[in-house]
Each structure stands twice: as C-alpha cells, then as structure tokens.
Design an enzyme around this catalytic site. Structure first.
Site, PDB file in Angstrom:
ATOM      1  N   TYR A 124      -2.999  12.978  -3.971  1.00  0.00           N
ATOM      2  CA  TYR A 124      -4.031  13.132  -2.940  1.00  0.00           C
ATOM      3  C   TYR A 124      -4.804  14.444  -2.979  1.00  0.00           C
ATOM      4  O   TYR A 124      -5.823  14.566  -2.312  1.00  0.00           O
ATOM      5  CB  TYR A 124      -3.393  12.916  -1.561  1.00  0.00           C
ATOM      6  CG  TYR A 124      -2.918  11.487  -1.412  1.00  0.00           C
ATOM      7  CD1 TYR A 124      -3.821  10.462  -1.176  1.00  0.00           C
ATOM      8  CD2 TYR A 124      -1.574  11.164  -1.574  1.00  0.00           C
ATOM      9  CE1 TYR A 124      -3.397   9.148  -1.083  1.00  0.00           C
ATOM     10  CE2 TYR A 124      -1.146   9.847  -1.479  1.00  0.00           C
ATOM     11  CZ  TYR A 124      -2.056   8.841  -1.240  1.00  0.00           C
ATOM     12  OH  TYR A 124      -1.629   7.544  -1.160  1.00  0.00           O
ATOM     13  N   PHE A 405       4.131   7.659  10.039  1.00  0.00           N
ATOM     14  CA  PHE A 405       3.144   6.571   9.987  1.00  0.00           C
ATOM     15  C   PHE A 405       2.882   6.215   8.546  1.00  0.00           C
ATOM     16  O   PHE A 405       3.276   6.917   7.635  1.00  0.00           O
ATOM     17  CB  PHE A 405       1.837   6.960  10.691  1.00  0.00           C
ATOM     18  CG  PHE A 405       1.143   8.181  10.152  1.00  0.00           C
ATOM     19  CD1 PHE A 405       0.231   8.066   9.097  1.00  0.00           C
ATOM     20  CD2 PHE A 405       1.381   9.448  10.681  1.00  0.00           C
ATOM     21  CE1 PHE A 405      -0.432   9.182   8.608  1.00  0.00           C
ATOM     22  CE2 PHE A 405       0.731  10.579  10.200  1.00  0.00           C
ATOM     23  CZ  PHE A 405      -0.171  10.445   9.166  1.00  0.00           C
TER      24      PHE A 405
END
Length: 405
Positions: A124, A405
């Site tokens: 990322y 999450f």
C-alpha cells in the site's frame, strides 16, 4: 490495453464480490445464515469491482467513517475494509486499477482521509498509504496482583448476547474518539463485527464497567482458548481480549482487574493494544506483563493534503515548508507551510521534501521527521528543519486505532 474493467459494484454483485474477497484472504465463504446475520453491513457505497466478461475478478471495498486527528478534530474518512484479487488474476494490474479508482472517487467526493489495515506491508505504500499507528501484543501470566492505590471504583457485569448487541454501539460512541487515530464505528460496522464473535461458535463474551456515577463507561470483549495438552492436561485456558475501550484510565484499569481475576485462567493476552498503555505498572510485579510483538496497525492516506494539514494542531516551533509529491492524486502536489498557527499552501522554498506515504506516517504523530529522514524518506535542506518538524508534529500520546475492520 486491459482485459478487465473497473467500476462501482451493483446490488446484485454484493454477495459474489464478498465471496471473492474472503477467498482471496484464504477464509471460507459465509453460509447463507451468516450472510443474513450481516445483512446491510456489506453495503454498496465505496465498493469498486474489477470485472472480466461481467464476472468479478477483484474488489476494493470501504465504508464511510470519521477519524480523530491531533488537536481533537474529527475528519471524514474512508475505512478500506477489503482488497482482494482472484488467484488467477493477480499481477495483472488489477489492484492498481482498483485503488486508483477508489482514491479518485474519494477525492471527488471530498473525503479527507483513507485508512486500512494491511494484510501485506509491501502493497500500500505505492498508493500513498503510510504506517500511522502501531499496536502491541501483550501477554500476562497469572497470578497477578494489582498495586495498592489502583482505583477499583464502580462495578463490572457480564452481558448476554442480546444485551451486548444493543449496548455496545452506543457505549463506544459515548466513550468517544479520544486518541488520534481512533475511528467511528458506523451502524453498518456492528453486524459484521458481532454476528460471528457473539455466536456460540465465536465464543466471545462481553463485560461492561459501570462508573461510580452509574453510567457505563468501558467494555471488553474476550473469550477463553483451551491450552490443555496431553503433556499438561491441567494447563489453564488462555483469555484472549479482542476489544477493550474505556472513557478513562480508571475504567480501563477496572476492566483489566476483572479480566485478571477470572478463575482458572493461566494467561491473558491481547493484540493491538496501545504501545504506551501502562499495563505493567498497574501490577506489583510488572514483569508479569510481556510485550510479545509490536506491529503496524492503521495505515493512513491523506486524500486531501491541504484539508488534512489545516485540520490538526501543531507544536511550538518555527514553521517548516513541506514539498509533497503525490503520484496518484496530483492535485495534492505542492508546498505547504506548517506552523503553530496552522497549515496552508505556499510558494516559498521547501525545507523538507517527501512523498504522500511518508506524510501519512508523520500526520498522526507516530513518527518523527528526523527518524524518517534517517531512513531516506525525507530530504531536508538543513538538520534544523527536521528538528522543527519533530516539534511541530509531536503529540502528547501515541496515536492508536483500536478498531478492527
């Protein structure tokens, strides 16, 4: 020319893209019953799919939330909760196309920040995400004794499944986003988070602390894990603490006191706790608490650099001019003057030069500019400029997310 297209997914593509994601992450597809329990949690906004001949081959999912930043402001954010590509479509540019589409959409919609938990740390950074918080894994070997003087006011009670489902969303909101890096948990977050964990198969239980004023102010989610073996049949279970939040240090200490007191438990462990949580010094023997790991937790992306820099507060130092390069969102490129009075765009000469992912690492206060310069992530005109940046971006406490999450 690509042989796939990237676009927002439609309602009838929710289940197929979720199945694709869990398979890409080496999990099992949910049963129809579990899918029904999480109805509404896997919602359309923020989801992009890659399609080849109308079949999904990749997914980038997210949900709208908000995040606390230094100084107490809470900014609109996107929590990227799933990125996956079908095994026979990897290394063909699918992830790059998905992440570019998602970030462009967020910028167009005025979202300030994006965040995620990275399954692989090498992916990322090239999309402008940087490690913005860390979490530690703690392991506490019982028996333990809390020091005299550790407050034990209020009371702790266990909730049944229905009580926990009803109480936890409002309690988390009441506790509030009191650390930089904490994120809001929208209504759609809770069904997916609780449906399995609070089931008989999940095995988690919930304890709530009520303060002296009669209001609930902290909660913990935990489960017992059998550690008995043929060699050690009497070995007590391990207590895994999944989620623990409180409105005050006293409330958090009271929950730890309760967890340490549960009978027959040999070990208490918890992952992704705050690095600066003073758990050991609560005990008469601080060596009973061991940090077994410190790892990257929340990855952050400044979607709107000007808006994000202007929203947080800074320490007392002479202003510094940053020159930011952002390859995916070129509107962010430029120079920004950052000082005790705030941040704004400028044409002045740059003191420091850095990429978008490095700025994300600085933003919540987890990293020092001087440390990142040593790693070759920041180019400085002078060492003194780095010292000023260290002071400007420093925070009173380490940032922490605390939400899966």
């Amino acid at each position: 020319m690509t042989d796939f297209v990237v676009r927002p997914i439609t309602e009838d593509e929710l289940r197929p893209t979720f199945d694709l994601l869990v398979e890409a992450l080496h999990d099992r597809r949910p049963s129809d019953e579990r899918w029904a329990q999480a109805d509404g949690a896997w919602a359309l906004p923020g989801k992009f799919g890659a399609f080849a001949e109308n079949r999904p081959v990749g997914i980038a999912s997210g949900f709208a939330t908000s995040i606390a930043v230094p100084g107490g402001a809470v900014l609109p954010a996107q929590a990227v909760d799933g990125v996956g590509v079908r095994a026979d479509w990897t290394r063909r540019g699918v992830v790059t196309a998905l992440m570019t589409a998602q970030l462009t959409d967020l910028a167009d919609r005025g979202t300030t920040l994006a965040c995620l938990h990275a399954s692989e740390a090498v992916i990322y950074g090239r999309f402008g995400y940087g490690i913005a918080t860390s979490g530690r894994t703690v392991r506490v070997n019982r028996p333990v004794q809390l020091r005299e003087g550790v407050e034990a006011g209020g009371a702790v009670r266990l909730l049944d499944t229905d009580e926990a489902r009803a109480a936890l969303p409002a309690l988390y909101e009441r506790i509030g986003l009191h650390r930089p890096g904490m994120i809001a948990r929208p209504e759609t977050w809770w069904p997916m988070a609780l449906s399995y964990r609070l089931s008989r198969e999940g095995g988690y239980r919930v304890a709530v602390h009520t303060g002296p004023d009669g209001r609930d102010d902290a909660f913990a989610m935990f489960k017992s894990v059998d550690q008995a073996t043929a060699a050690e049949p009497e070995h007590g279970p391990l207590l895994e603490v999944r989620d623990l939040h409180g409105a005050s240090p006293e409330a958090i200490a009271a929950l730890w006191r309760f967890l340490f007191s549960i009978d027959l438990v040999a070990t208490v462990t918890s992952r992704f706790r705050p690095v600066d949580e003073p758990l050991g010094v609560l005990l008469t023997d601080p060596r009973r608490v061991r940090t077994t790991d410190v790892e990257d937790d929340l990855w952050l992306r400044l979607v709107d650099v000007a808006g994000a820099l202007a929203a947080r507060t800074y320490g007392d130092a002479t202003p510094v001019v940053f020159e930011v390069d952002d390859r995916l969102l070129p509107a962010n490129r430029g120079r920004y003057r950052v000082g005790p009075d705030g941040a704004e765009r400028t044409d002045a000469e740059a003191d420091l030069r850095l990429d978008a992912d490095t700025l994300a690492m600085l933003y919540l206060g987890e990293w020092r500019a001087s440390t990142l310069a040593q790693a070759g992530r920041i180019t400085a005109a002078t060492p003194e400029a780095l010292q000023r940046a260290d002071t400007l971006f420093a925070t009173a406490e380490r940032p922490w997310c605390g939400t899966y999450f």
